[in-house]
Enzyme design. Structure first.
Site, mmCIF file in Angstrom:
data_model
loop_
_atom_site.group_PDB
_atom_site.id
_atom_site.type_symbol
_atom_site.label_atom_id
_atom_site.label_comp_id
_atom_site.label_asym_id
_atom_site.label_seq_id
_atom_site.Cartn_x
_atom_site.Cartn_y
_atom_site.Cartn_z
ATOM 1 N N SER A 155 0.826 -1.313 0.052
ATOM 2 C CA SER A 155 -0.038 -0.142 0.027
ATOM 3 C C SER A 155 0.978 1.056 0.061
ATOM 4 O O SER A 155 2.079 1.172 0.490
ATOM 5 C CB SER A 155 -0.964 -0.056 1.224
ATOM 6 O OG SER A 155 -1.732 -0.974 1.222
HETATM 7 N N1 SAH Z 1 -0.884 -4.246 3.843
HETATM 8 C C1 SAH Z 1 -0.394 -4.847 2.529
HETATM 9 C C2 SAH Z 1 -1.523 -4.811 1.544
HETATM 10 C C3 SAH Z 1 -1.289 -6.217 0.759
HETATM 11 S S1 SAH Z 1 -2.573 -6.001 -0.751
HETATM 12 C C4 SAH Z 1 0.883 -4.045 2.264
HETATM 13 O O1 SAH Z 1 1.170 -3.036 2.242
HETATM 14 O O2 SAH Z 1 1.764 -5.150 1.578
HETATM 15 C C5 SAH Z 1 -3.706 -6.684 0.185
HETATM 16 C C6 SAH Z 1 -3.583 -8.258 0.560
HETATM 17 O O3 SAH Z 1 -4.851 -8.853 0.980
HETATM 18 C C7 SAH Z 1 -3.161 -9.329 -0.681
HETATM 19 O O4 SAH Z 1 -1.731 -9.817 -0.207
HETATM 20 C C8 SAH Z 1 -4.116 -10.187 -0.924
HETATM 21 O O5 SAH Z 1 -3.787 -11.458 -1.223
HETATM 22 C C9 SAH Z 1 -4.921 -10.162 0.409
HETATM 23 N N2 SAH Z 1 -6.104 -10.520 0.781
HETATM 24 C C10 SAH Z 1 -7.168 -10.210 -0.314
HETATM 25 N N3 SAH Z 1 -8.337 -11.106 0.197
HETATM 26 C C11 SAH Z 1 -8.061 -11.840 1.266
HETATM 27 C C12 SAH Z 1 -8.664 -12.783 2.008
HETATM 28 N N4 SAH Z 1 -9.946 -13.263 1.813
HETATM 29 N N5 SAH Z 1 -7.942 -13.284 3.040
HETATM 30 C C13 SAH Z 1 -6.792 -12.808 3.562
HETATM 31 N N6 SAH Z 1 -5.965 -11.942 2.589
HETATM 32 C C14 SAH Z 1 -6.533 -11.669 1.638
#
Ligand code: SAH
Length: 226
Positions: free
Chosen positions: A74
Site C-alpha cells: 500500500s
Molecule cells: N498491507 C499490505 C497490503 C497488501 S494488498 C501491504 O502493504 O503489503 C492486500 C492483500 O490482501 C493481498 O496480499 C491479498 O492477497 C490479501 N487478501 C485478499 N483477500 C484476502 C482474504 N480473503 N483473506 C486474506 N487475505 C486476503
C-alpha cells in the site's frame, strides 16, 4: 535502522510528504497529523525491505508498488493513516487481514502487544514471514487462510485492519472485535468506488464512518497457493 545519509534524506522526504497529505485530507479524515507513537513506528521500519529488488529505488516514494501475485504494497500515506485511525495502545491485540508484503504488519508490531496476520496467498505469507523474522519481530503470528473468517482462536481483538476491499464489512470480523474496538478497512468495488471506513463497536453494534475514497485490491474468498 538507517546507516546511510541518502536513505535518511529519502525517508525524511517521504514522511514529510505524508505529513503534508495528512494536513490536506484532514477535512475528510478528522486528523490533521499523525500521533507521535505512529510516527515513530513508521520511522523504525525500512520500507525497502518489503518491496521486490527491482523496486528498491522506489521504496521511498509515496506510491503503492507491485509485490507480485497481482498484489501491491500500500501507499505509505494510506498505511500511516490506517495505522493512526486504529488507535492501537501498548499491549493490545490486533488482527490484520491481508499480510501482503508484511510492511503494515511490521509497523503494527511496533505499537501492539500481539499482531495476528492472515493472508490468503501462501507465497506472499511466506515471504512476509521471512522478512519479519529477519527483523527479529517476535510478536507476530501468521496464518494462511481466508480472512473473511477472521481468526476466532485469538478473538476478541482490540483492533482489526483489513487491507483488501470486500463489498461490505464482514460480520465475522465485527463479531471478533471487543466492545470499544476499532476496525479500519476499505469497502466497495473498484468500479463502483471504494471508501475507507473506520468502525467502532459499541454495545455489540458497529458504528461506521466514511473516511476517504480509496483504491485497494479486492478481498477474495478462499486460499491460493501460487
Ligand atoms: N498491507 C499490505 C497490503 C497488501 S494488498 C501491504 O502493504 O503489503 C492486500 C492483500 O490482501 C493481498 O496480499 C491479498 O492477497 C490479501 N487478501 C485478499 N483477500 C484476502 C482474504 N480473503 N483473506 C486474506 N487475505 C486476503
Amino acid at each position: 535502522m538507517f546507516t546511510r545519509n541518502h536513505e535518511l534524506e529519502q525517508s525524511d522526504r517521504l514522511w514529510g510528504a505524508v505529513d503534508a497529505e495528512m494536513r490536506e485530507t484532514q477535512r475528510y479524515t478528522g486528523r490533521c497529523k499523525l500521533k507521535e507513537d505512529v510516527k515513530q513506528a513508521l520511522r523504525k521500519v525500512d520500507r525497502s525491505s518489503f518491496v521486490p529488488h527491482s523496486y528498491k529505488s522506489m521504496a521511498w516514494q509515496n506510491h503503492p508498488l507491485s509485490i507480485g501475485c497481482e498484489q501491491t504494497i500500500s501507499q505509505p500515506f494510506i498505511v500511516a493513516l490506517m495505522t493512526d485511525l486504529l488507535d492501537v495502545k501498548t499491549g493490545q491485540r490486533v488482527l490484520e487481514i491481508g499480510t501482503g508484503s508484511g510492511y503494515q504488519t511490521a509497523i503494527l508490531a511496533q505499537l501492539a502487544g500481539q499482531v495476528y496476520t492472515v493472508e490468503r496467498i501462501a507465497t506472499l505469507a511466506q515471504r512476509a514471514k521471512d522478512v519479519l523474522t529477519g527483523l527479529s519481530l517476535s510478536n507476530i503470528q501468521f496464518k494462511v487462510a481466508d480472512g473473511y473468517d477472521g481468526w476466532s482462536e485469538y478473538a476478541p481483538f482490540d483492533a482489526i485492519v483489513v487491507t483488501a476491499a470486500p463489498d461490505d464489512v464482514p460480520q465475522s470480523l465485527v463479531d471478533q472485535l471487543i466492545d470499544g474496538g476499532r476496525i479500519v478497512m476499505p469497502v466497495g468495488s473498484l468500479l463502483g468506488g471504494q471508501s475507507l471506513i473506520r468502525g467502532v463497536k459499541e454495545k455489540g453494534e458497529l458504528i461506521v464512518k466514511d473516511v476517504l475514497p480509496v483504491s485497494f485490491v479486492p478481498m477474495v474468498g478462499g486460499v491460493e497457493c501460487f
